[in-house]
Design a protein around this motif. Structure first.
Motif, mmCIF file in Angstrom:
data_model
loop_
_atom_site.group_PDB
_atom_site.id
_atom_site.type_symbol
_atom_site.label_atom_id
_atom_site.label_comp_id
_atom_site.label_asym_id
_atom_site.label_seq_id
_atom_site.Cartn_x
_atom_site.Cartn_y
_atom_site.Cartn_z
ATOM 1 N N UNK A 6 0.823 -1.208 0.000
ATOM 2 C CA UNK A 6 0.000 0.000 0.000
ATOM 3 C C UNK A 6 0.863 1.267 0.000
ATOM 4 N N UNK A 7 0.317 2.284 -0.666
ATOM 5 C CA UNK A 7 0.901 3.636 -0.670
ATOM 6 C C UNK A 7 2.356 3.617 -1.131
ATOM 7 N N UNK A 8 2.592 3.030 -2.284
ATOM 8 C CA UNK A 8 3.927 2.987 -2.875
ATOM 9 C C UNK A 8 3.956 3.853 -4.137
ATOM 10 N N UNK A 9 5.123 4.467 -4.399
ATOM 11 C CA UNK A 9 5.317 5.291 -5.589
ATOM 12 C C UNK A 9 6.712 5.033 -6.144
ATOM 13 N N UNK A 10 6.800 4.999 -7.457
ATOM 14 C CA UNK A 10 8.086 4.793 -8.097
ATOM 15 C C UNK A 10 8.055 5.268 -9.531
ATOM 16 N N UNK A 11 9.255 5.508 -10.084
ATOM 17 C CA UNK A 11 9.331 5.980 -11.470
ATOM 18 C C UNK A 11 10.735 5.752 -12.007
ATOM 19 N N UNK A 12 10.826 5.714 -13.333
ATOM 20 C CA UNK A 12 12.108 5.677 -14.044
ATOM 21 C C UNK A 12 12.040 6.718 -15.160
ATOM 22 N N UNK A 13 13.170 7.432 -15.372
ATOM 23 C CA UNK A 13 13.215 8.509 -16.350
ATOM 24 C C UNK A 13 14.539 8.436 -17.112
ATOM 25 N N UNK A 14 14.503 8.932 -18.349
ATOM 26 C CA UNK A 14 15.736 9.024 -19.137
ATOM 27 C C UNK A 14 16.638 10.106 -18.550
ATOM 28 N N UNK A 15 17.939 9.835 -18.569
ATOM 29 C CA UNK A 15 18.886 10.826 -18.058
ATOM 30 C C UNK A 15 19.016 12.020 -19.002
ATOM 31 N N UNK A 16 19.035 11.736 -20.288
ATOM 32 C CA UNK A 16 19.254 12.790 -21.283
ATOM 33 C C UNK A 16 17.941 13.162 -21.962
ATOM 34 N N UNK A 17 17.784 14.395 -22.372
ATOM 35 C CA UNK A 17 16.544 14.802 -23.052
ATOM 36 C C UNK A 17 16.483 14.259 -24.480
ATOM 37 N N UNK A 18 15.262 14.162 -24.972
ATOM 38 C CA UNK A 18 14.991 13.668 -26.321
ATOM 39 C C UNK A 18 14.538 14.838 -27.168
ATOM 40 N N UNK A 19 15.113 14.953 -28.362
ATOM 41 C CA UNK A 19 14.776 16.077 -29.241
ATOM 42 C C UNK A 19 14.285 15.582 -30.599
ATOM 43 N N UNK A 20 13.570 14.449 -30.618
ATOM 44 C CA UNK A 20 13.070 13.923 -31.884
ATOM 45 C C UNK A 20 11.775 14.632 -32.248
#
Length: 564
Positions: free
Chosen positions: A150-164
């Protein structure tokens, strides 16, 4: 091909109309010249044009009467036109296929913005080119964004920005839980900044970009979940949790993505300012079995942004696992593909070169120190000091065969002990049978249970002897295989012999289980013979004589003691 079919039906309709509607043609003997048709069509000619002009219809018999020859000619024309179009399609099969292919964009895989098992993480537990936060747990084959707590949060994100300018993302994930309902859901993001943590499926609110939400909990009670929503934001809107974001969604579809036998896959395409979402429902292992979910046109998103995946749990909990995230750059047909990688800056390149030279010098120094400490191996190639791949495989094969040989020897000893016990058991039962046979000759009825037991035990002995012979064959086979491998390894023969050994061991196991089941509780079947009544060995006369003698001896002893 669609154009061919359209032209065919268009030609068919035109020819049919031209053949079915009578014309004023003197040569063809048209039906217009007949007085009956003129009389029938006269009210239509005199009636004014307007909505009421169609109330008078000529007789159906007048319209059906036409020349058979004209119909045959029109059908022949249609068939000729269709044959001509078919011939063109056979001569130029790729005429329209090439046009369709030219409209599809070019795809190029971008590994720096993707992840996939089985080697998803590094030795330090980090994901290359990605960062994770909150309760996310990376592993070698997947990323558990949130566990089923219960009440868990998580995420993964790219380190570098994308410019496509155009891109396509393919995501494979699992959402599984024990309950009939789950919470809260999973989200796929493309935003101008990394929303590492927040109230919207584990990511920050008031984002600038687009989010594709896989909502598994029904907050508004309208029974419209699980659902997939596309929600855009310019950085000023606050997500409407109470209504499950339906008041802000740009597109939605109902899809159940929980507890599926195969991973659920989502394909998100952004091409020419149009965002399309396709879903693979996870019922089949086919990775390309996508269904259309929703499409948003004239979608404006940031030119530069970060991709991310987040999830959250509430009062209910699910495991949110992401197996892969694959990003492709899309390029319009006719445009030049961008270079795959830009050159490393000269300063950074010189830095790497200097590090490499320092490492090489340190390695050479250690080699010299090792040769000074071990002069006996001086001049010997360093490669000979280490085990090669082939030597390692041979050693593993020998070790495996030795383990099999030891197991067979141990099993052989156990079977020998079982055989000895069975022989003793058979000898005891045989003696009992001989006694019973002597009793049967004296007039008693024979006991058939003992015959059954002795037959069963003899069968047990035969089976165990066969098993023992099989084990001896296994030992000979293992020894011969070791000799064969020492002379020269044959990969196919080795695998075949191992398969034979495995099959024979399964046969041995089944035979032993059959023997145990067949001879379960043999002591309950054997009944000990009743002993005959023992005859009395002391009569009354002998008893009196014994008492008299004992009394005399007693008095003699007593008298002698008193005299002393």
């Amino acid at each position: 091909m669609c154009i061919y079919i359209f032209l065919y039906f268009y030609t068919l309709i035109i020819n049919y109309n031209s053949s079915s509607v009578p014309k004023n043609d003197a040569q063809s003997g048209s039906l217009i010249d007949s007085p009956s048709v003129n009389q029938a069509l006269q009210p239509m000619r005199e009636r004014p044009v307007g909505p009421s002009a169609f109330s008078v219809i000529p007789p159906l018999s007048a319209l059906r009467q036409h020349s058979d020859s004209n119909m045959a000619v029109s059908i022949a024309k249609c068939l000729a036109a269709y044959a001509y179009l078919l011939l063109i399609s056979l001569i130029f099969p790729h005429a329209f296929a090439d046009n369709a292919a030219e409209d599809s964009p070019h795809r190029r895989f971008e590994y720096k913005f993707s992840f996939k098992g089985p080697h998803l993480t590094q030795s330090d537990g980090k994901i290359p080119f990605w960062i994770h936060s909150g309760n996310a747990i990376p592993s070698s084959d997947q990323i558990r964004i949130t566990p089923s707590l219960r009440s868990q949060k998580g995420s993964v994100w790219t380190k570098n920005p994308v410019s496509f300018e155009h891109w396509e993302a393919e995501v494979a994930f699992r959402v599984s839980g024990r309950g009939r309902m789950g919470a809260d859901g999973l989200a796929i993001w493309f935003t101008a900044s990394q929303g590492l943590e927040g109230p919207v499926y584990g990511a920050a609110d008031q984002w600038n970009g687009v989010g594709i939400f896989f909502d598994s909990f029904d907050n508004d009670g309208k029974k419209n979940n699980p659902a997939v929503l596309v929600v855009g934001n310019n950085g000023k809107l606050i997500y409407d949790h109470q209504n499950d974001g339906t008041t802000q969604s740009l597109g939605t579809c109902l899809r159940d993505f929980r507890n599926k036998p195969y991973p659920v896959r989502a394909k998100i395409t952004y091409y020419k300012k149009t965002l399309s979402v396709f879903i693979n429902n996870g019922f089949t292992p086919d990775k390309d079995d996508y269904e259309f979910c929703t499409r948003v046109e004239n979608m404006i998103i940031p030119e530069i942004g970060y991709f991310g995946i987040s999830a959250a749990t509430g009062g209910l909990a699910d495991d949110h696992d992401v197996l892969s995230f694959l990003l492709f750059r899309l390029t319009e047909p006719g445009q030049n593909l961008p270079p795959p990688e830009k050159e490393i800056p000269k300063e950074e390149k010189d830095k790497y070169q200097e590090e490499f030279e320092n490492f090489q010098q340190e390695l050479d120094k250690r080699k010299e120190e090792f040769q000074k400490e071990h002069p006996d191996v001086q001049g010997q190639p360093i490669e000979d000091l280490f085990e090669s791949v082939n030597d390692q495989e041979i050693r593993q094969v020998f070790e495996g065969q030795n383990r099999i040989h030891l197991e067979i020897k141990q099993l052989n000893k156990q079977l020998a002990m079982i055989l000895d016990e069975q022989r003793r058991y058979v000898s005891v039962i045989t003696e009992e049978i001989s006694k019973r046979s002597s009793q049967a000759q004296s007039g008693q009825a024979p006991n058939h249970d003992m015959d059954t037991i002795i037959n069963t035990q003899q069968e047990v002995l035969r089976n165990l002897n066969e098993v023992r012979n099989s084990l001896s064959d296994f030992k000979q086979l293992a020894v011969g295989q070791q000799q064969g491998n020492a002379a020269g390894l044959g990969s196919y023969e080795t695998v075949q012999h191992f398969n034979d050994i495995k099959e024979h061991l399964h046969v041995v196991k089944r035979n032993i289980e059959h023997i145990i089941q067949k001879n379960a509780n043999p002591a309950e079947k054997v009944k000990c013979p009743e002993l005959p009544p023992s005859p009395t060995c002391l009569s009354s006369t002998h008893f009196v004589i014994f008492i008299v003698i004992q009394s005399l001896l007693f008095f003699i002893c007593l008298f002698s003691v008193c005299k002393l």
